[in-house]
Design an enzyme around this catalytic site. Structure first.
Site, mmCIF file in Angstrom:
data_model
loop_
_atom_site.group_PDB
_atom_site.id
_atom_site.type_symbol
_atom_site.label_atom_id
_atom_site.label_comp_id
_atom_site.label_asym_id
_atom_site.label_seq_id
_atom_site.Cartn_x
_atom_site.Cartn_y
_atom_site.Cartn_z
ATOM 1 N N ASP A 38 18.730 39.493 -33.432
ATOM 2 C CA ASP A 38 17.524 40.136 -34.032
ATOM 3 C C ASP A 38 16.559 40.858 -33.041
ATOM 4 O O ASP A 38 15.386 39.725 -33.145
ATOM 5 C CB ASP A 38 16.621 38.752 -35.341
ATOM 6 C CG ASP A 38 17.973 38.925 -36.462
ATOM 7 O OD1 ASP A 38 18.370 40.132 -36.774
ATOM 8 O OD2 ASP A 38 17.603 37.534 -37.439
ATOM 9 N N ASP A 91 24.360 43.901 -40.561
ATOM 10 C CA ASP A 91 24.302 42.764 -41.579
ATOM 11 C C ASP A 91 23.158 43.446 -42.733
ATOM 12 O O ASP A 91 21.869 42.904 -42.727
ATOM 13 C CB ASP A 91 23.185 41.338 -41.389
ATOM 14 C CG ASP A 91 23.139 40.782 -42.525
ATOM 15 O OD1 ASP A 91 23.290 40.523 -43.530
ATOM 16 O OD2 ASP A 91 22.570 39.224 -41.658
ATOM 17 N N LYS A 93 23.532 43.996 -45.829
ATOM 18 C CA LYS A 93 23.107 43.166 -47.229
ATOM 19 C C LYS A 93 23.334 44.001 -48.315
ATOM 20 O O LYS A 93 22.203 44.909 -48.744
ATOM 21 C CB LYS A 93 21.670 42.370 -47.190
ATOM 22 C CG LYS A 93 21.935 41.525 -46.811
ATOM 23 C CD LYS A 93 21.323 40.011 -46.447
ATOM 24 C CE LYS A 93 21.229 38.942 -45.548
ATOM 25 N NZ LYS A 93 21.100 39.287 -44.601
ATOM 26 N N TYR A 220 17.731 25.197 -41.937
ATOM 27 C CA TYR A 220 18.345 24.929 -40.675
ATOM 28 C C TYR A 220 19.076 23.341 -41.224
ATOM 29 O O TYR A 220 18.597 22.502 -41.036
ATOM 30 C CB TYR A 220 17.969 24.975 -39.634
ATOM 31 C CG TYR A 220 17.395 26.302 -39.460
ATOM 32 C CD1 TYR A 220 18.495 27.409 -39.375
ATOM 33 C CD2 TYR A 220 15.823 26.553 -38.954
ATOM 34 C CE1 TYR A 220 17.942 28.340 -38.977
ATOM 35 C CE2 TYR A 220 15.810 27.154 -38.217
ATOM 36 C CZ TYR A 220 16.339 28.392 -38.499
ATOM 37 O OH TYR A 220 15.810 29.952 -38.179
HETATM 38 O O1 S5P Z 1 20.858 33.451 -46.847
HETATM 39 C C1 S5P Z 1 21.739 33.828 -45.509
HETATM 40 C C2 S5P Z 1 22.192 34.795 -44.807
HETATM 41 C C3 S5P Z 1 21.836 35.708 -44.042
HETATM 42 S S1 S5P Z 1 22.721 36.489 -43.240
HETATM 43 N N1 S5P Z 1 20.143 33.627 -44.442
HETATM 44 C C4 S5P Z 1 20.099 33.559 -42.924
HETATM 45 O O2 S5P Z 1 19.390 34.015 -42.718
HETATM 46 N N2 S5P Z 1 20.817 34.621 -42.933
HETATM 47 C C5 S5P Z 1 20.720 36.480 -41.366
HETATM 48 O O3 S5P Z 1 21.105 34.882 -40.234
HETATM 49 C C6 S5P Z 1 18.963 36.016 -41.432
HETATM 50 O O4 S5P Z 1 19.750 38.144 -41.323
HETATM 51 C C7 S5P Z 1 19.353 36.176 -39.520
HETATM 52 O O5 S5P Z 1 19.590 37.441 -39.206
HETATM 53 C C8 S5P Z 1 20.549 34.764 -39.318
HETATM 54 C C9 S5P Z 1 19.008 33.663 -39.526
HETATM 55 O O6 S5P Z 1 18.717 34.429 -37.863
HETATM 56 P P1 S5P Z 1 17.458 32.562 -37.276
HETATM 57 O O7 S5P Z 1 17.111 32.766 -36.211
HETATM 58 O O8 S5P Z 1 17.059 31.752 -39.011
HETATM 59 O O9 S5P Z 1 18.830 31.512 -36.682
#
Ligand code: S5P
Length: 267
Positions: A38, A91, A93, A220
């Site tokens: 990202d 991604d 969506k 997370y």
């Molecule tokens: O439910 C979701 C689906 C997706 S694809 N929750 C998410 O966070 N994502 C994607 O996963 C979101 O668009 C981002 O690119 C990634 C999570 O990023 P992080 O920095 O939180 O690990």
């Protein structure tokens, strides 16, 4: 280790060649990490992929968050991903009606010409999958759709009944390689796996070695918990691109995810 031995039923039951390509790459590179890259510029994206490419199996982008997009610069990212044998996953969506989704595969970003995988919501109806597949067919390519069956963000509206409908749509379609599940909850991933069965993949965002709440509603869970519960790819963003040593972090997520797969499959 041969992919066939490592992946067990997922390998033998999956019908889509892209799923096999992913599983082979993951087995060879010993990682289930899909990097959520990202970043806001193409240069930063390429730098990141060059740094962590050996530790990841797929590259997930949000092309519409890049400030300096041009087809020429994006080609540099595609080349870098190819060099590291990464599936390219946009991604996007998609959520509109089928015909519009087909046309949205084109446009300035021309996702259909470079993405192997895209995400789509099921909310508008099952025909969205046909629309996206038609987009790839317009440029004589074949790709795979991951349908959002769950989400990691708190307060999302994808309840269990909705998830069931998503799975029905996905199960019947040769263009659906699997589902997005909520990696922040091992229970939810396990419930999704029980419904999906063995023949399609589950990819999970919402994964971080530091479990708990993230920014703006993100949640997370631990990568190991997600994989043991049935996830086949952990989607990791800030856990890698926000780390002091991005390479060390990527290696750590690779190790955690691969060991969990070996444990799950009794290797
Ligand atoms: O439910 C979701 C689906 C997706 S694809 N929750 C998410 O966070 N994502 C994607 O996963 C979101 O668009 C981002 O690119 C990634 C999570 O990023 P992080 O920095 O939180 O690990």
């Amino acid at each position: 280790m041969e992919a066939e031995d490592l992946w067990g039923a997922r390998w033998t039951s999956s019908a889509n060649p892209l799923a096999h390509r992913y599983m082979e790459t993951a087995a060879r590179k010993q990682t289930l990490v899909c990097l959520a890259a990202d970043m806001r510029s193409v240069g930063e994206l390429i730098d990141l992929v060059e740094e962590v490419g050996p530790y990841i199996a797929a590259l997930k982008t949000h092309v519409d968050m890049v400030d300096d997009f041009s087809s020429e610069s994006w080609q540099g990212l595609i080349d870098s991903a190819k060099k590291h044998d990464l599936l390219l996953f946009e991604d996007r969506k998609f959520a509109d009606i089928g015909k519009v989704s087909q046309n949205q595969m084109a446009g300035v970003h021309d996702i259909r010409s470079w993405a192997d995988i895209v995400t789509a919501h099921r909310i508008s109806g099952p025909d969205i999958v046909e629309g996206i597949a038609a987009g790839w067919a317009d440029v004589a390519r074949i790709g795979g759709v991951l349908l959002l069956a769950q989400m990691s963000s708190s307060g999302n509206l994808l309840n269990a009944d909705y998830t069931d409908e998503v799975i029905v749509t996905g199960r019947g379609s040769p263009n659906v390689i699997g589902f997005i599940g909520n990696g922040s909850s091992a229970e939810e991933v396990a419930a999704l796996r029980a419904k999906v069965g063995d023949s399609q993949m589950i990819w999970t965002p919402g994964v971080n070695l530091a479990v708990g709440d993230g920014e703006m509603g993100q949640r997370y869970g631990h990568p190991k918990g997600a994989v043991l519960a049935g996830s086949d790819a952990i989607i990791v963003g800030s856990g890698i691109h926000g780390a002091d040593s991005r390479q060390e972090a990527a290696a750590e997520y690779a190790r955690e995810s691969f060991e969990a797969l070996c444990e799950r499959e009794g290797q």
